[in-house]
Design an enzyme around this catalytic site. Structure first.
Site, PDB file in Angstrom:
ATOM      1  N   ASN A 151       1.327  90.866 -51.702  1.00 18.13           N
ATOM      2  CA  ASN A 151       1.501  92.250 -52.155  1.00 18.13           C
ATOM      3  C   ASN A 151       0.792  92.592 -53.468  1.00 18.13           C
ATOM      4  O   ASN A 151       0.470  93.751 -53.702  1.00 18.13           O
ATOM      5  CB  ASN A 151       2.990  92.621 -52.209  1.00 18.13           C
ATOM      6  CG  ASN A 151       3.775  91.738 -53.122  1.00 18.13           C
ATOM      7  OD1 ASN A 151       3.313  90.667 -53.511  1.00 18.13           O
ATOM      8  ND2 ASN A 151       4.961  92.169 -53.487  1.00 18.13           N
ATOM      9  N   GLY A 227       7.164  84.508 -53.665  1.00 16.98           N
ATOM     10  CA  GLY A 227       7.258  84.834 -52.248  1.00 16.98           C
ATOM     11  C   GLY A 227       8.702  84.986 -51.832  1.00 16.98           C
ATOM     12  O   GLY A 227       9.562  85.320 -52.652  1.00 16.98           O
ATOM     13  N   SER A 228       8.968  84.709 -50.574  1.00 17.76           N
ATOM     14  CA  SER A 228      10.302  84.977 -50.035  1.00 17.76           C
ATOM     15  C   SER A 228      11.290  83.866 -50.405  1.00 17.76           C
ATOM     16  O   SER A 228      10.895  82.711 -50.594  1.00 17.76           O
ATOM     17  CB  SER A 228      10.201  85.094 -48.514  1.00 17.76           C
ATOM     18  OG  SER A 228       9.652  83.905 -47.993  1.00 17.76           O
ATOM     19  N   GLU A 247       9.553  82.801 -58.101  1.00 15.70           N
ATOM     20  CA  GLU A 247       9.705  84.255 -58.254  1.00 15.70           C
ATOM     21  C   GLU A 247       9.930  84.802 -56.853  1.00 15.70           C
ATOM     22  O   GLU A 247       8.996  84.909 -56.068  1.00 15.70           O
ATOM     23  CB  GLU A 247       8.437  84.866 -58.876  1.00 15.70           C
ATOM     24  CG  GLU A 247       8.129  84.406 -60.276  1.00 15.70           C
ATOM     25  CD  GLU A 247       9.114  84.924 -61.303  1.00 15.70           C
ATOM     26  OE1 GLU A 247       9.889  85.856 -60.991  1.00 15.70           O
ATOM     27  OE2 GLU A 247       9.131  84.387 -62.424  1.00 15.70           O
ATOM     28  N   LEU A 248      11.172  85.131 -56.547  1.00 18.09           N
ATOM     29  CA  LEU A 248      11.512  85.480 -55.165  1.00 18.09           C
ATOM     30  C   LEU A 248      11.866  86.968 -55.052  1.00 18.09           C
ATOM     31  O   LEU A 248      11.573  87.740 -55.946  1.00 18.09           O
ATOM     32  CB  LEU A 248      12.648  84.572 -54.688  1.00 18.09           C
ATOM     33  CG  LEU A 248      12.399  83.069 -54.945  1.00 18.09           C
ATOM     34  CD1 LEU A 248      13.585  82.229 -54.512  1.00 18.09           C
ATOM     35  CD2 LEU A 248      11.123  82.592 -54.264  1.00 18.09           C
ATOM     36  N   CYS A 281       8.427  93.359 -55.032  1.00 20.50           N
ATOM     37  CA  CYS A 281       9.679  92.578 -55.142  1.00 20.50           C
ATOM     38  C   CYS A 281      10.748  93.330 -55.928  1.00 20.50           C
ATOM     39  O   CYS A 281      11.931  93.049 -55.775  1.00 20.50           O
ATOM     40  CB  CYS A 281       9.395  91.234 -55.763  1.00 20.50           C
ATOM     41  SG  CYS A 281       8.324  91.347 -57.180  1.00 20.50           S
ATOM     42  N   GLU A 375      16.702  91.971 -48.516  1.00 18.68           N
ATOM     43  CA  GLU A 375      15.523  92.613 -49.113  1.00 18.68           C
ATOM     44  C   GLU A 375      14.735  93.333 -48.022  1.00 18.68           C
ATOM     45  O   GLU A 375      14.234  92.700 -47.087  1.00 18.68           O
ATOM     46  CB  GLU A 375      14.638  91.552 -49.765  1.00 18.68           C
ATOM     47  CG  GLU A 375      13.381  92.161 -50.355  1.00 18.68           C
ATOM     48  CD  GLU A 375      12.425  91.123 -50.921  1.00 18.68           C
ATOM     49  OE1 GLU A 375      12.350  90.011 -50.371  1.00 18.68           O
ATOM     50  OE2 GLU A 375      11.744  91.458 -51.895  1.00 18.68           O
TER      51      GLU A 375
HETATM   52  P1  NDP Z   1       6.096  84.480 -48.055  1.00 23.92           P
HETATM   53  O1  NDP Z   1       7.184  83.663 -48.654  1.00 23.92           O
HETATM   54  O2  NDP Z   1       6.033  84.616 -46.586  1.00 23.92           O
HETATM   55  O3  NDP Z   1       4.669  83.922 -48.490  1.00 23.92           O
HETATM   56  C1  NDP Z   1       4.342  83.673 -49.837  1.00 23.92           C
HETATM   57  C2  NDP Z   1       3.336  82.534 -49.895  1.00 23.92           C
HETATM   58  O4  NDP Z   1       3.950  81.338 -49.426  1.00 23.92           O
HETATM   59  C3  NDP Z   1       2.119  82.756 -48.994  1.00 23.92           C
HETATM   60  O5  NDP Z   1       0.984  82.200 -49.602  1.00 23.92           O
HETATM   61  C4  NDP Z   1       2.496  81.961 -47.751  1.00 23.92           C
HETATM   62  O6  NDP Z   1       1.407  81.551 -46.973  1.00 23.92           O
HETATM   63  C5  NDP Z   1       3.199  80.772 -48.366  1.00 23.92           C
HETATM   64  N1  NDP Z   1       4.099  80.067 -47.455  1.00 23.92           N
HETATM   65  C6  NDP Z   1       4.638  80.500 -46.287  1.00 23.92           C
HETATM   66  N2  NDP Z   1       5.418  79.534 -45.745  1.00 23.92           N
HETATM   67  C7  NDP Z   1       5.367  78.474 -46.591  1.00 23.92           C
HETATM   68  C8  NDP Z   1       5.963  77.184 -46.601  1.00 23.92           C
HETATM   69  N3  NDP Z   1       6.783  76.776 -45.633  1.00 23.92           N
HETATM   70  N4  NDP Z   1       5.696  76.363 -47.634  1.00 23.92           N
HETATM   71  C9  NDP Z   1       4.885  76.754 -48.634  1.00 23.92           C
HETATM   72  N5  NDP Z   1       4.289  77.957 -48.682  1.00 23.92           N
HETATM   73  C10 NDP Z   1       4.528  78.813 -47.675  1.00 23.92           C
HETATM   74  O7  NDP Z   1       6.163  85.893 -48.762  1.00 23.92           O
HETATM   75  P2  NDP Z   1       5.246  87.177 -48.508  1.00 23.92           P
HETATM   76  O8  NDP Z   1       3.805  86.871 -48.678  1.00 23.92           O
HETATM   77  O9  NDP Z   1       5.693  87.834 -47.253  1.00 23.92           O
HETATM   78  O10 NDP Z   1       5.673  88.048 -49.773  1.00 23.92           O
HETATM   79  C11 NDP Z   1       6.820  88.771 -49.779  1.00 23.92           C
HETATM   80  C12 NDP Z   1       7.910  88.109 -50.590  1.00 23.92           C
HETATM   81  O11 NDP Z   1       7.460  87.811 -51.903  1.00 23.92           O
HETATM   82  C13 NDP Z   1       9.088  89.024 -50.770  1.00 23.92           C
HETATM   83  O12 NDP Z   1      10.292  88.325 -50.591  1.00 23.92           O
HETATM   84  C14 NDP Z   1       8.950  89.484 -52.198  1.00 23.92           C
HETATM   85  O13 NDP Z   1      10.120  89.920 -52.794  1.00 23.92           O
HETATM   86  C15 NDP Z   1       8.408  88.273 -52.863  1.00 23.92           C
HETATM   87  N6  NDP Z   1       7.771  88.625 -54.129  1.00 23.92           N
HETATM   88  C16 NDP Z   1       8.372  88.271 -55.301  1.00 23.92           C
HETATM   89  C17 NDP Z   1       7.818  88.650 -56.513  1.00 23.92           C
HETATM   90  C18 NDP Z   1       8.421  88.209 -57.806  1.00 23.92           C
HETATM   91  O14 NDP Z   1       7.691  88.178 -58.795  1.00 23.92           O
HETATM   92  N7  NDP Z   1       9.695  87.881 -57.869  1.00 23.92           N
HETATM   93  C19 NDP Z   1       6.612  89.469 -56.566  1.00 23.92           C
HETATM   94  C20 NDP Z   1       6.068  89.773 -55.282  1.00 23.92           C
HETATM   95  C21 NDP Z   1       6.643  89.364 -54.108  1.00 23.92           C
HETATM   96  P3  NDP Z   1       1.017  82.367 -45.635  1.00 23.92           P
HETATM   97  O15 NDP Z   1       0.605  83.702 -46.083  1.00 23.92           O
HETATM   98  O16 NDP Z   1      -0.070  81.547 -45.056  1.00 23.92           O
HETATM   99  O17 NDP Z   1       2.246  82.404 -44.767  1.00 23.92           O
END
Ligand code: NDP
Length: 472
Positions: A151, A227-228, A247-248, A281, A375
């Site tokens: 994002n 990420g998530s 940072e989730l 997020c 979320e």
């Molecule tokens: P994901 O958790 O799906 O992906 C984030 C990253 O992790 C991607 O590079 C992804 O790769 C990778 N990933 C996926 N599965 C695994 C795994 N099993 N082990 C290690 N890495 C993995 O999140 P999104 O990209 O969908 O982003 C959305 C999420 O991020 C939301 O929950 C949002 O709230 C959070 N977020 C938090 C922020 C913060 O600062 N707190 C800021 C922005 C977002 P791939 O793309 O190849 O699946």
């Protein structure tokens, strides 16, 4: 355009490829070479030798490189904004803002490189320590694995790479599969700015395969992940003794007291809920409004949502474009249907066409629905009424998440009462939780994560304190 992956200071091709599409209309924007387990090992090995060079680079030189990348980023701001908009579907005007914020993150990282320092330990403060002097030096950790979401493909990458390099670490970056081009273009800028080969490596590829391999690799000293929550928890489980910053997500809440300035609150809540189609997020997801003003607030939020210009991310006027994928749009639609089935009232939007969805406003959704409890990460906002401030605070805290929250009120006493009682990493007064400036300490409690970003705070986590004691 074809993009290679970046290992050991140069770009290279690979047999595995991914087409990067504009999520709004599915058109192909780029083709990117993907890494596998072997390439990842080579990237980690390159980072080990990059680290050997980084740790002896002077603070002044590290800062110079970061400032040179900043200069080049601003010079190519238009190009980077178009890349961000094309691959993430973020409207161009927000993509431009992300580039400016990325430049800020680089500036603050450079400042940290210059000021990073340890301290003297007052040894003669105890009789046992007398006759000795001691100092603490701050040392880099080594190889840092940075895993980032789709994002904010530029600025969230920089929040990891900037402070890591400022402290003298080396980085292996695994960008989101949907948005690797911003990260690869950023790597080009670092190479052009004279970063030692291997200090930054970018390996796009499937997260479950490459991300987990990084978290398991003994040569990696730290995993910094945005990420998530599901993935974050998994990474912490497998990372062993590595440092882990997470940072989730969140389902950020706003409290609107009846004495609030609605002319201020309404437009901020509308943009805070629907910017980048809610895929932020700290997007505004739950708004709790004191009942005396609930009717007028809701009416004005609906007007704001309906008025948002929808369209292609590269069009100047677009305020709302699309979600990152059709699967995500279908999920959000499903959550909306559940909220309505459970008794919530859909008062605006929600119509879906492929990846696109009209900004949706739901009134009085029950607390147990996914729209309230989880979320949403989509263009939806829930607006519910309350009677007393204590009740509103309890509603905000009835969440598994705690990233940022806010209140609108003219009563400073109430504002600070809420600030102290709400369980979050950051609380804003007369603003939306969706606000972030890049020097702020930023991070969450509960399922929203552990650790703080913002270069000054991230560098704390990316360095180790070493004690040196000598007899005098
Ligand atoms: P994901 O958790 O799906 O992906 C984030 C990253 O992790 C991607 O590079 C992804 O790769 C990778 N990933 C996926 N599965 C695994 C795994 N099993 N082990 C290690 N890495 C993995 O999140 P999104 O990209 O969908 O982003 C959305 C999420 O991020 C939301 O929950 C949002 O709230 C959070 N977020 C938090 C922020 C913060 O600062 N707190 C800021 C922005 C977002 P791939 O793309 O190849 O699946």
């Amino acid at each position: 355009m074809d993009f290679g992956l970046f290992v050991g200071g140069s770009f290279r091709d690979s047999a595995r490829k991914r087409e990067i599409r504009v999520p709004y209309d599915g058109s192909v924007f780029a083709r990117v070479a993907l890494g596998d387990a072997d390439v990842l090992q080579q990237a980690v090995a390159a980072a080990r030798s990059g680290f050997a060079q980084m740790r002896v680079l002077t603070r002044a030189r590290r800062a110079e490189i970061l400032l040179e990348v900043r200069r080049r980023l601003l010079e190519e701001a238009g190009h980077f904004a178009r890349v961000i908009a094309s691959e993430s579907g973020k409207p161009l005007r927000e993509a431009r803002l992300e580039v400016q914020r990325g430049a800020s993150t680089l500036l603050f990282s450079a400042n940290e490189a210059l000021s990073l320092a340890g301290e003297e330990v007052p040894m003669d403060a105890s009789a046992h320590g007398a006759g000795r002097m001691a100092m603490v030096v701050r040392e880099p950790l080594g190889v840092i694995a940075a895993i980032t979401p789709f994002n904010f493909p530029l600025n969230l990458s920089l929040h990891k790479i900037g402070p890591a390099l400022a402290a003298g670490n080396a980085v292996v970056h695994k960008p989101a599969s949907a948005t690797p081009v911003s990260a690869l273009e950023l790597a080009r800028l670092f190479a052009e700015a004279g970063l030692p080969a291997g200090a930054l490596n970018v390996v796009p590829g499937p997260g479950a395969e490459l991300g987990e391999a990084l978290a398991l690799d003994p040569a990696v000293a730290m995993v910094t992940f945005t990420g998530s929550p599901e993935v974050g928890v998994r990474l912490r489980e497998i990372a062993g003794l590595k440092r882990v910053t997470l940072e989730l997500g969140s389902n950020s809440a706003v409290i609107v007291e009846s004495d609030a300035d609605l002319d201020l609150a309404v437009p901020l809540c509308v943009s805070g809920a629907f910017a980048h189609s809610g895929q932020v997020c700290i997007s505004v997801q739950r708004i709790f409004v004191q009942r005396d003003v609930l009717g007028s607030f809701l009416e004005r939020v609906v007007d704001g949502a309906v008025a948002m210009q929808r369209g292609h991310p590269l069009e100047e006027e677009t305020a709302v474009s699309s979600l990152i994928s059709e699967a995500e749009a279908v999920r959000v639609e499903d959550w909306l249907e559940e909220a309505v089935f459970a008794g919530g009232r859909l008062v605006a939007g929600g119509e879906r066409d492929g990846t696109r969805m009209a900004p949706a406003v739901v009134a009085e959704a029950p607390a147990a629905t996914r729209l309230m409890a989880r979320e949403a990460f989509g263009p939806v906002v829930a607006v519910n009424g309350y009677s007393t401030l204590d009740e509103a605070i309890a509603m905000v805290n009835a969440s598994d998440y705690g990233l940022q929250a806010s209140i609108f009120t003219r009563d400073i006493g109430k504002a600070f009462r809420a600030a102290r009682a709400v369980e979050v990493g950051g609380f804003l007064i007369n603003d939306v939780p969706q606000f972030r400036a890049d020097q702020m300490p930023y991070g969450g409690v509960k399922l929203s994560g552990t650790g703080r970003e913002g270069p000054h705070y991230a560098i704390e986590e990316m360095t180790e304190r070493k004690l040196i004691v000598w007899r005098v």
